[in-house]
Design an enzyme around this catalytic site. Structure first.
Site, PDB file in Angstrom:
ATOM      1  N   GLY A 105      38.504  39.374  32.119  1.00  0.00           N
ATOM      2  CA  GLY A 105      39.761  38.737  32.490  1.00  0.00           C
ATOM      3  C   GLY A 105      39.592  37.665  33.553  1.00  0.00           C
TER       4      GLY A 105
ATOM      5  N   LEU B  19      35.853  46.272  32.931  1.00  0.00           N
ATOM      6  CA  LEU B  19      35.846  46.582  31.499  1.00  0.00           C
ATOM      7  C   LEU B  19      36.231  45.388  30.641  1.00  0.00           C
ATOM      8  CD1 LEU B  19      37.302  50.200  31.556  1.00  0.00           C
ATOM      9  CD2 LEU B  19      34.972  49.518  30.960  1.00  0.00           C
TER      10      LEU B  19
ATOM     11  N   HIS C  80      36.222  46.201  41.272  1.00  0.00           N
ATOM     12  CA  HIS C  80      37.485  45.580  41.657  1.00  0.00           C
ATOM     13  C   HIS C  80      37.888  45.948  43.076  1.00  0.00           C
ATOM     14  CE1 HIS C  80      41.800  44.923  41.982  1.00  0.00           C
ATOM     15  NE2 HIS C  80      41.624  43.964  41.091  1.00  0.00           N
TER      16      HIS C  80
ATOM     17  N   HIS D  58      39.563  37.858  36.791  1.00  0.00           N
ATOM     18  CA  HIS D  58      38.605  38.196  37.854  1.00  0.00           C
ATOM     19  C   HIS D  58      37.183  37.804  37.438  1.00  0.00           C
ATOM     20  CE1 HIS D  58      41.562  40.055  40.227  1.00  0.00           C
ATOM     21  NE2 HIS D  58      41.689  41.165  39.553  1.00  0.00           N
TER      22      HIS D  58
ATOM     23  N   GLU E 249      36.442  46.873  51.329  1.00  0.00           N
ATOM     24  CA  GLU E 249      35.279  46.204  51.914  1.00  0.00           C
ATOM     25  C   GLU E 249      34.029  47.038  51.679  1.00  0.00           C
ATOM     26  OE1 GLU E 249      35.232  43.220  53.213  1.00  0.00           O
ATOM     27  OE2 GLU E 249      37.386  42.859  53.320  1.00  0.00           O
TER      28      GLU E 249
END
Lengths: 120, 120
Positions: free
Chosen positions: B75, B72, B9, B77, B47
């Site tokens: 969702g 995990l 993430h 993303h 980055e």
């Protein structure tokens, strides 16, 4: 009488929270007699929250509770928020022994799991 | 010539991002000859981002890139953001084959890993 609580972040997305519930059920099956109770809670957004889950677990007669942070990184949640909740829980339930394991992302088997998953 | 990109993430916390870098290094060692390149990228905040990482990987001559979502839960993303980036990458690099594995949280070995970690 010991218990394991899997603590996830919690999501606005119902399906993500449901994934945690299902995961906890699998852990419960696999744990067999290792833990009398295997439950789950969310740190934010979703319910049950950790303190509520701990209260409920103590009411079931548990005297040792292990909290497993289901987080990939040892960030602010793991290092600050969770210990703060455990401190409150310890004051509330002085006869219960609490342990917080390191977060799941710290598992030594994680690199192997990544390689395995990448194949699928 | 295939590559594996571990996609996390991304965090505002430098140490968390560093954990991903170190994890990728461990995966690289363990992967041996399975992948010519093992790299990492972040979806947000930090980055390198995924598209930049893909560009760099293609420049190295890689023709197959597997992206492993180090998340995990499945969702927004995982289900929306990552496929959108891969679509852009596919248009940009039509000769490269892209694969996105399911996220690490979907691993069947996760319940066992949780029980193992809870002991520590």
């Amino acid at each position: 009488m010991n218990a394991l609580i899997i603590l996830a972040h919690g999501s606005r997305r119902k399906e993500s929270n449901l994934e945690i519930k299902k995961l906890a059920e699998k852990v419960k099956t696999l744990a067999e007699s290792d833990y009398s109770v295997v439950d789950y809670a969310y740190l934010e957004i979703a319910e049950p929250n950790l303190l509520y889950c701990i209260d409920k677990t103590v009411e079931k007669g548990m005297t040792e509770i292990t909290v497993l942070p289901y987080f990939l990184n040892s960030g602010v949640h793991v290092e600050r928020d969770i210990p703060a909740i455990i401190e409150t829980a310890t004051e509330k339930h002085p006869d219960c022994k609490f342990k917080v394991s390191s977060c799941i992302g710290m598992s030594e088997e994680m690199p192997a799991m990544i390689l395995e998953r990448a194949k699928l």
